[in-house]
Design a protein around this motif. Structure first.
Motif, PDB file in Angstrom:
ATOM      1  N   LEU A  52     -73.365  96.375   9.426  1.00 53.44           N
ATOM      2  CA  LEU A  52     -74.476  95.740   8.150  1.00 53.44           C
ATOM      3  C   LEU A  52     -74.647  96.342   6.994  1.00 53.44           C
ATOM      4  O   LEU A  52     -75.096  97.627   6.324  1.00 53.44           O
ATOM      5  N   TRP A  53     -73.787  96.102   5.522  1.00 51.07           N
ATOM      6  CA  TRP A  53     -73.447  96.223   5.102  1.00 51.07           C
ATOM      7  C   TRP A  53     -73.387  95.688   3.247  1.00 51.07           C
ATOM      8  O   TRP A  53     -73.440  94.329   3.456  1.00 51.07           O
ATOM      9  N   THR A  54     -74.241  96.036   2.044  1.00 52.34           N
ATOM     10  CA  THR A  54     -74.254  95.567   1.502  1.00 52.34           C
ATOM     11  C   THR A  54     -72.713  95.730   0.324  1.00 52.34           C
ATOM     12  O   THR A  54     -71.996  96.640   0.842  1.00 52.34           O
ATOM     13  N   GLY A  55     -72.705  94.912  -0.543  1.00 56.59           N
ATOM     14  CA  GLY A  55     -70.996  95.144  -0.864  1.00 56.59           C
ATOM     15  C   GLY A  55     -70.671  93.522  -0.498  1.00 56.59           C
ATOM     16  O   GLY A  55     -70.912  93.146   0.017  1.00 56.59           O
ATOM     17  N   GLY A  56     -68.786  93.842  -1.123  1.00 63.95           N
ATOM     18  CA  GLY A  56     -68.019  92.786  -0.763  1.00 63.95           C
ATOM     19  C   GLY A  56     -68.022  91.535  -1.289  1.00 63.95           C
ATOM     20  O   GLY A  56     -69.252  91.600  -1.847  1.00 63.95           O
ATOM     21  N   PRO A  57     -67.120  90.489  -0.280  1.00 61.35           N
ATOM     22  CA  PRO A  57     -67.703  89.611  -1.095  1.00 61.35           C
ATOM     23  C   PRO A  57     -68.750  88.999  -0.968  1.00 61.35           C
ATOM     24  O   PRO A  57     -70.113  88.997  -0.044  1.00 61.35           O
ATOM     25  N   GLY A  58     -69.879  87.803  -2.084  1.00 58.93           N
ATOM     26  CA  GLY A  58     -70.733  87.716  -2.517  1.00 58.93           C
ATOM     27  C   GLY A  58     -71.309  88.905  -3.156  1.00 58.93           C
ATOM     28  O   GLY A  58     -72.859  88.423  -3.624  1.00 58.93           O
ATOM     29  N   SER A  59     -71.300  90.153  -3.649  1.00 59.60           N
ATOM     30  CA  SER A  59     -71.877  91.694  -4.165  1.00 59.60           C
ATOM     31  C   SER A  59     -71.146  91.119  -5.038  1.00 59.60           C
ATOM     32  O   SER A  59     -70.093  90.928  -5.722  1.00 59.60           O
ATOM     33  N   ARG A 221     -76.099  88.371   0.581  1.00 56.44           N
ATOM     34  CA  ARG A 221     -76.437  87.444   1.779  1.00 56.44           C
ATOM     35  C   ARG A 221     -75.562  87.104   3.088  1.00 56.44           C
ATOM     36  O   ARG A 221     -74.969  86.336   3.848  1.00 56.44           O
ATOM     37  N   MET A 222     -75.311  89.142   3.463  1.00 58.55           N
ATOM     38  CA  MET A 222     -74.488  88.709   4.929  1.00 58.55           C
ATOM     39  C   MET A 222     -76.207  88.279   5.471  1.00 58.55           C
ATOM     40  O   MET A 222     -77.042  88.918   5.975  1.00 58.55           O
ATOM     41  N   THR A 260     -74.109  90.846  13.325  1.00 59.78           N
ATOM     42  CA  THR A 260     -73.941  90.437  11.514  1.00 59.78           C
ATOM     43  C   THR A 260     -73.098  89.215  11.472  1.00 59.78           C
ATOM     44  O   THR A 260     -72.120  88.732  12.481  1.00 59.78           O
ATOM     45  N   ASP A 261     -72.543  88.519  10.543  1.00 54.69           N
ATOM     46  CA  ASP A 261     -71.934  87.509  10.581  1.00 54.69           C
ATOM     47  C   ASP A 261     -70.157  88.453   9.545  1.00 54.69           C
ATOM     48  O   ASP A 261     -69.616  87.406   9.591  1.00 54.69           O
ATOM     49  N   TYR A 262     -70.035  89.278   9.764  1.00 50.11           N
ATOM     50  CA  TYR A 262     -69.614  90.109   9.264  1.00 50.11           C
ATOM     51  C   TYR A 262     -67.806  89.872  10.196  1.00 50.11           C
ATOM     52  O   TYR A 262     -68.446  89.990  11.027  1.00 50.11           O
ATOM     53  N   ALA A 263     -67.043  89.945   9.650  1.00 46.34           N
ATOM     54  CA  ALA A 263     -65.773  89.862  10.098  1.00 46.34           C
ATOM     55  C   ALA A 263     -64.153  90.414   9.370  1.00 46.34           C
ATOM     56  O   ALA A 263     -64.189  90.439   8.560  1.00 46.34           O
ATOM     57  N   ASP A 264     -63.655  91.444   9.783  1.00 43.68           N
ATOM     58  CA  ASP A 264     -62.996  92.531   9.433  1.00 43.68           C
ATOM     59  C   ASP A 264     -61.207  91.740   8.982  1.00 43.68           C
ATOM     60  O   ASP A 264     -59.877  92.012   9.532  1.00 43.68           O
ATOM     61  N   VAL A 265     -61.269  90.751   8.740  1.00 41.22           N
ATOM     62  CA  VAL A 265     -60.133  89.482   8.154  1.00 41.22           C
ATOM     63  C   VAL A 265     -60.670  88.932   5.734  1.00 41.22           C
ATOM     64  O   VAL A 265     -61.727  89.177   5.706  1.00 41.22           O
ATOM     65  N   HIS A 266     -59.096  90.199   5.797  1.00 37.51           N
ATOM     66  CA  HIS A 266     -59.368  89.769   4.671  1.00 37.51           C
ATOM     67  C   HIS A 266     -58.675  88.065   4.325  1.00 37.51           C
ATOM     68  O   HIS A 266     -58.059  88.035   4.617  1.00 37.51           O
ATOM     69  N   ARG A 270     -65.986  87.416   6.710  1.00 33.47           N
ATOM     70  CA  ARG A 270     -67.133  85.848   6.954  1.00 33.47           C
ATOM     71  C   ARG A 270     -66.688  85.740   8.509  1.00 33.47           C
ATOM     72  O   ARG A 270     -65.495  85.237   8.578  1.00 33.47           O
ATOM     73  N   GLY A 271     -67.347  85.359   9.294  1.00 33.81           N
ATOM     74  CA  GLY A 271     -67.198  84.921  10.571  1.00 33.81           C
ATOM     75  C   GLY A 271     -68.708  84.506  10.960  1.00 33.81           C
ATOM     76  O   GLY A 271     -69.111  83.807  10.009  1.00 33.81           O
ATOM     77  N   ASP A 272     -68.720  84.150  12.416  1.00 31.68           N
ATOM     78  CA  ASP A 272     -69.538  83.056  12.726  1.00 31.68           C
ATOM     79  C   ASP A 272     -70.993  83.422  12.878  1.00 31.68           C
ATOM     80  O   ASP A 272     -71.002  84.836  12.505  1.00 31.68           O
ATOM     81  N   ASP A 273     -71.775  82.912  12.401  1.00 27.51           N
ATOM     82  CA  ASP A 273     -73.330  83.601  12.374  1.00 27.51           C
ATOM     83  C   ASP A 273     -73.577  84.029  13.833  1.00 27.51           C
ATOM     84  O   ASP A 273     -73.294  83.967  15.108  1.00 27.51           O
TER      85      ASP A 273
END
Length: 817
Positions: A52-59, A221-222, A260-266, A270-273
């Motif tokens: 659970l992080w802020t930042g990254g894609p969508g930020s 929006r994570m 969370t819907d985080y995934a470690d894929v560049h 983002r991954g599944d709900d």
């Protein structure tokens, strides 16, 4: 006759916690972490999930730290100015190469569980919100503890003639945090469980005894979700508006999972709900008995934790009639709350001080297990624990030492599996790192700078003294190669380590700059972390580049990789400025020019990288003496992580007394009541780095021999350690008395010679295998060479066999059994 004691590594307290950072107790399973306060009227359990992080894609503004509009020629301009003038200020370099930090984000807290317990009949108003219900009026026998061997936190007390017990653990097999509330009389368990969230987008619903927290972070929006199921044994359970109430039960259990819907894929990350995954996890755990959940957790934790046991001090007598006068005079350490044990600590000769040091060692290993397990992100600056939406330094991954330091102990202390998240994280940085290398430097390979996040931030920001560190990628690969050196797994080297190492080396083959003054290859611009001016060829830069080129060349030779590439590496190493030179006042220079100030006490000792964790500088050489001069000049102060590093430095210099002096300073001045390290504020690298340093005091293998007790301090005259690991796949147990080893056990992981160095080998000694046979050996002075076979055990004992000891204690300060 004596028998070894059984260490009891437990943190104990006689009052609830009133502060998250300094007193609450951590549990974790790698991905999930929780902090237990132990309140009586109200219990607070603050929890985290590491993705659970802020930042990254969508930020807003996120682009992995890369400049949207590159400044053509900026890097060449900086190099040209350094070539001409020798140095540039950090502010001047940042103006040309830095940029505002955008879309970086921070690690986030997930939420809090609150257990509201019935008001005690003897004390009205017990338990306030601030400390999680900290009052203890009306109760007796209050105890709060963290059992490191079981990885279980407990809270116990008696009220109204009823004994109450709460147990909490974070299960890696179950992927849940589990709590059990019980009493020693039936029908006396009642409470209300509710959940809160620090994020405006979070909403709590209740159905069938299950609390569900769901939402999305406003920043990126994570999506996140946590579920808690309550299962009562006896009594009643009822849903309310945002809470679940249990009344009159014999006991009750809750299980919590989160995701969370985080995934470690560049590049999307983002991954599944998370809903389906969290629901299935909680369903499975809720349908499993508490006893089975706890047994699976215990077995999983102990399989790692029990591999290494450190006992500092003397052994307990087998029987009261033991005639040894030293045993008869032995002092016994009483059970003392850990906060008081720490407050009374001086680093002196007392058994209580040895108990705290051994407990601190065990705690560091516990913290790594709890904050880094397969399938999770690696341990960040705070492991997995964080209660702030704006944590210090974003609770991120600082890769100019801190992330690396977190894992120094993994191989040494039998926890190699805990580094799987580190390995996977480093591999995940390669793709964004290639883009940063291309856009910022115009070269091949991959790069990451001073700080990063789970979203592949491999570029730069513009903080002048902490934005530029392209050496980080090379340093990160060192642990990958060390894993091969410790374990000898060729498939790991070929498939996991070498590809990442190779690209990090290629970056430097393309990036190194010819110093016009002497024609050597240097890093330019180069910056010694947080300290001084930019220049060309600062010592740390050169030592790290030497390290990655050397390690990659060795790996390539082992694997038989492309001969042309090996030749390119060898050529670069022949032309590379080594970054190791002795200055005008006998110091190891921090910069290529002799700028070092003998009055400088800065916490970073970056120019000693070649001593530790590197192996370019060896004890007994002029360069090692110069490193000692630099260490003395910098002093024994500093932040918690800095002191931890200094323990390792002094150990590599074979000065156990100074290593212990530094450890004592860390325990006195940089350790909190819950034994967390403080920078300040709390940073876990000091805990983990100190354990690595203590291990270096007991066993080293960086220079081709298994060196036993290389830096044993006078404060540790007697003791034992089991399960330490040496390069070459050797597991080592050692017992010592009067400052000298009396028994060394070697378990070989590979067939071939084991070179063992120990003072006892220079005198009378005996070598046998586990069956009592005599293996093939040769000896020269204090070095023994054993012709080992994989899977065999070899025992070296001193000629004088009897070694009676005294002063028994467990590692928490309580008497030995």
């Amino acid at each position: 006759m004596t028998t070894p004691q059984s260490p009891d590594p437990t943190l104990r307290y006689d009052a609830p916690a009133t502060d998250w950072e300094t007193q609450a107790l951590p549990i974790g399973n790698g991905a999930l972490g929780a902090m237990v306060f132990g309140g009586v009227g109200r219990e607070r359990i603050q929890f985290n999930e590491k993705s659970l992080w802020t930042g990254g894609p969508g930020s807003e503004g996120h682009d992995h730290g890369n400049r949207a509009r590159p400044r053509p020629g900026a890097l060449a301009e900086v190099r040209a100015r350094i070539d001409a003038e020798g140095r540039m200020s950090p502010e001047a370099v940042a103006a040309l190469l830095g940029q505002p930090r955008r879309g970086y984000g921070a690690y986030q807290p997930f939420g809090d569980l609150w257990l509201d317990l019935p008001e005690l009949p003897e004390a009205s108003g017990v338990g306030g919100v601030a400390g999680g219900g900290t009052g203890t009026a009306g109760v007796s026998g209050y105890r709060r503890e963290l059992d490191l061997g079981e990885a279980v936190a407990r809270v116990g007390y008696t009220a109204g003639g009823v004994g109450h017990l709460r147990e909490y653990f974070a299960s890696h097999p179950g992927d849940v945090v589990v709590g059990r509330i019980s009493a020693d009389r039936p029908g006396r368990v009642s409470f209300t469980l509710r959940m809160s969230c620090p994020h405006p987008g979070g909403r709590v619903t209740v159905s069938a005894g299950r609390l569900t927290l769901r939402g999305a972070l406003a920043d990126n929006r994570m999506r996140f979700e946590a579920q808690v199921q309550v299962v009562a044994c006896g009594g009643t359970r009822a849903d309310g508006a945002g809470h679940v109430t249990v009344e009159g039960a014999d006991s009750a259990v809750f299980v919590l999972s989160a995701g969370t819907d985080y995934a470690d894929v560049h590049p999307g990350y983002r991954g599944d709900d998370p809903r389906a995954r969290v629901t299935a996890t909680v369903d499975e755990a809720a349908g499993t008995s508490y006893e089975r959940l706890r047994a699976a957790h215990r077995a999983d934790h102990r399989e790692l934790f029990d591999r290494v046991v450190l006992t500092l001090g003397r052994r307990a007598p087998a029987a009261p009639e033991d005639p040894d006068p030293a045993i008869e005079a032995a002092s016994v350490v009483p059970v003392v709350p850990t906060d008081r044990l720490r407050a009374a600590y001086t680093g002196g000769p007392s058994a209580a001080d040895r108990a705290l040091e051994a407990l601190f060692f065990a705690y560091g290993r516990y913290l790594l297990i709890a904050s880094s397990r397969r399938g999770s992100l690696p341990a960040n600056l705070q492991g997995v624990w964080n209660d702030s939406t704006t944590p210090p330094w974003s609770a991120d991954y600082h890769v100019n030492i801190n992330l690396q330091m977190n894992y120094w102990l993994a191989e040494q202390t039998g926890l190699a599996e805990t580094a799987e998240p580190y390995d996977r994280f480093v591999a995940s940085l390669v793709a964004p790192g290639r883009e940063s290398a291309r856009r910022m430097f115009g070269v091949r390979g991959w790069v990451v700078h001073d700080e990063t996040t789970p979203f592949g931030f491999t570029g730069v920001h513009d903080w002048p003294t902490a934005f530029w560190f392209p050496e980080a990628a090379a340093w990160l690969t060192r642990r990958l190669y060390e894993h091969y050196l410790f374990g000898g797994d060729l498939s790991y080297l070929r498939e996991a380590a070498y590809p990442v190492m190779r690209e990090a080396a290629v970056f430097w083959l393309d990036t190194l700059h010819v110093d016009p003054r002497d024609g050597t290859l240097v890093a330019s611009p180069s910056y010694s972390p947080e300290h001084g001016d930019f220049s060309a060829g600062a010592a740390m830069s050169q030592q790290i580049v030497f390290d990655v080129l050397t390690n990659t060349l060795e790996a390539a030779r082992t694997l038989g990789d492309d001969p042309a590439f090996r030749a390119e590496l060898a050529d670069a190493l022949a032309r590379l400025d080594p970054g190791v030179r002795i200055g005008s006042w006998g110091q190891l220079q921090e910069w290529k020019d002799d700028w070092d100030d003998p009055g400088d006490t800065h916490r970073h000792l970056s120019h000693l990288y070649a001593l530790h964790p590197g192996s370019q500088v060896t004890a007994g050489t002029p360069e090692a003496e110069a490193a000692r001069v630099s260490l003395v000049a910098r002093g024994d102060g500093g932040t918690g992580w800095s002191k931890a590093w200094k323990i390792g430095f002094w150990a590599r210099l074979l000065d156990g007394d100074h290593a212990h002096l530094t450890l004592a300073g860390q325990l006195r001045d940089s350790t909190l009541d819950n034994l967390w390290d403080t920078h300040p504020p709390f940073q876990i690298d000091g805990n983990l780095g100190a354990v690595a340093g203590m291990a270096e005091m007991l066993l080293q293998s960086a220079h081709g021999t298994v060196h036993v007790l290389p830096a044993l301090p006078a404060a540790w005259p007697d003791g034992s350690v089991t399960g330490l690991r040496a390069r070459g796949g050797v597991t080592v147990d050692v017992s010592w008395t009067g400052g000298a080893a009396t028994r060394i056990v070697l378990r070989a992981g590979a067939t071939g010679p084991i070179r063992v160095r120990a003072a006892m080998i220079a005198g009378p000694h005996r070598v046998r295998d586990a069956a009592g046979g005599t293996p093939g050996t040769t000896r020269a002075e204090d070095v023994l060479v054993v012709d080992a076979r994989a899977g065999e055990t070899y025992i070296v004992t001193a000629g004088e066999s009897r070694a009676v000891t005294a002063g028994a204690h467990r590692v928490d300060g309580s008497p030995a059994a």
